[in-house]
Write an enzyme that holds these catalytic residues in place. Structure first.
Site, short mmCIF file in Angstrom:
data_model
loop_
_atom_site.label_atom_id
_atom_site.label_comp_id
_atom_site.label_asym_id
_atom_site.label_seq_id
_atom_site.Cartn_x
_atom_site.Cartn_y
_atom_site.Cartn_z
N VAL A 12 0.99 -1.18 0.20
CA VAL A 12 -0.32 -0.15 -0.24
C VAL A 12 0.95 1.12 0.46
O VAL A 12 1.56 1.18 0.76
CB VAL A 12 -0.98 0.27 1.53
CG1 VAL A 12 -1.88 1.74 0.98
CG2 VAL A 12 -1.99 -1.62 1.25
N ASP A 58 11.04 7.83 -0.96
CA ASP A 58 10.66 8.96 -2.58
C ASP A 58 10.48 8.06 -3.55
O ASP A 58 11.56 7.25 -3.87
CB ASP A 58 11.13 9.88 -2.35
CG ASP A 58 10.85 10.75 -3.30
OD1 ASP A 58 10.01 10.75 -4.19
OD2 ASP A 58 11.33 11.69 -3.71
N SER A 138 -7.42 6.39 -8.58
CA SER A 138 -7.07 8.03 -9.96
C SER A 138 -7.81 9.21 -9.22
O SER A 138 -7.19 9.56 -8.03
CB SER A 138 -7.71 7.81 -10.82
OG SER A 138 -7.65 8.97 -12.13
N TYR A 152 -1.95 17.59 -12.60
CA TYR A 152 -2.27 17.14 -12.02
C TYR A 152 -3.63 15.81 -12.75
O TYR A 152 -3.94 14.18 -12.71
CB TYR A 152 -3.33 17.38 -11.01
CG TYR A 152 -4.14 16.20 -9.87
CD1 TYR A 152 -3.60 15.57 -8.81
CD2 TYR A 152 -5.36 15.89 -10.10
CE1 TYR A 152 -3.75 14.76 -8.16
CE2 TYR A 152 -5.84 15.60 -9.30
CZ TYR A 152 -5.41 14.48 -7.98
OH TYR A 152 -5.84 13.96 -7.00
N LYS A 156 -3.44 11.74 -13.78
CA LYS A 156 -4.47 11.35 -13.46
C LYS A 156 -5.03 10.69 -14.67
O LYS A 156 -5.81 8.84 -14.57
CB LYS A 156 -5.51 11.95 -12.31
CG LYS A 156 -4.58 11.85 -10.97
CD LYS A 156 -4.41 10.50 -10.44
CE LYS A 156 -4.10 11.37 -8.97
NZ LYS A 156 -3.85 10.06 -8.27
N VAL A 185 -12.26 14.48 -1.23
CA VAL A 185 -11.85 14.04 0.12
C VAL A 185 -10.91 14.69 1.23
O VAL A 185 -10.29 15.21 1.29
CB VAL A 185 -11.40 12.08 0.09
CG1 VAL A 185 -11.22 11.25 0.96
CG2 VAL A 185 -11.88 11.62 -0.80
#
Length: 258
Positions: A12, A58, A138, A152, A156, A185
């Site tokens: 994860v 990283d 995404s 961004y 995505k 979120v």
């Protein structure tokens, strides 16, 4: 009672906060063994769990990816059953005429290139075991041009195309690859940024869309929590979704309908 991910080994990324940490916790609850990865230090809430291992690194550095996969294989006896590519960085809403090289390079490196390289690294093990599950995070910006800046948005969108290709190519090896596209979120991805660096002219073109998204909410509505997105990831990783492969699943309170 056994969890839906009992004894699975799962990498994860982004596991130190937000959706990544919520997903790591949910996977552990469902019986998985989790190898968490993040650029930030290991979260205290997970330090005492004996089914959790952690690497601070990283993901823009290629050697980090090789190290993550080799360490996971060593710690968890040569298995990787699933990969959750959740780590992500936001841009400053720059459009194509204002985006900085640093915003572009960082978004592409973390949001697109790192997931590609991690998938490339885990696929051989998954093919050998004839089983694998990849879930890529995404965004609404992955299916819309009116949700974020160009860096961004491009990263995505690219991740969705990448995921569909992986799903089709490796379905014969019993490897699934799906995409989750959250809406707004409650994480720190934007709050940790410097607003003075935003392209406010570009951001102003998005505000009417956001106004429509956040209007007409039911009484008592609250912003979506990372834990709610995490439950979608767990579903896609479980056998309950065995026939779902190559899907792009919005979790956005109907944002994707406009």
């Amino acid at each position: 009672m056994m969890g839906v991910l009992e004894d699975q080994v799962i990498i994860v990324t982004g596991a130190a906060s937000g959706i990544g940490m919520a997903t790591a916790i949910a996977a552990l609850r469902e019986g998985a063994r989790v190898f968490g990865v993040d650029i930030a230090p290991q979260p205290a809430t997970l330090k005492e769990n004996n089914k959790f291992r952690y690497a601070q690194c990283d993901l823009a550095v290629e050697s980090s990816i090789d190290s993550v996969v080799s360490n996971c294989l060593e710690v968890f006896e040569g298995r990787i059953d699933a990969l959750f590519n959740i780590a992500g960085v936001m841009d400053h809403h720059g459009s194509v005429d204002t985006v900085t090289d640093s915003d572009w390079d960082r978004c592409i490196a973390i949001n697109l290139t790192a997931p590609l390289k991690l998938m490339r690294a885990v696929i051989p093990t998954m093919r050998a075991h004839k089983r694998g599950n990849i879930i890529n995070m995404s965004s609404r910006a992955g299916v819309s041009g009116a949700a974020a800046g160009v860096a961004y948005t491009a990263s995505k969108h690219g991740l969705i195309g990448l995921s569909k290709n992986v799903a089709w190519r490796f379905k014969g090896d019993n490897i699934r690859c799906n995409v989750v596209c959250p809406g707004g979120v409650a994480t720190g991805i934007i709050s940790n940024m410097d607003p003075s660096q935003f392209d406010h002219e570009a951001l102003d073109t998005i505000k009417p869309i956001l106004g429509a998204v956040y209007s007409n909410r039911p009484e008592g509505y609250t912003q979506m929590l990372p834990e709610e997105v995490a439950e979608t990831v767990i579903f896609l990783a479980s056998d309950q979704s065995a026939r779902i492969n190559g899907a792009v699943l919005p979790v956005d309170d109907a944002w994707s309908t406009i």
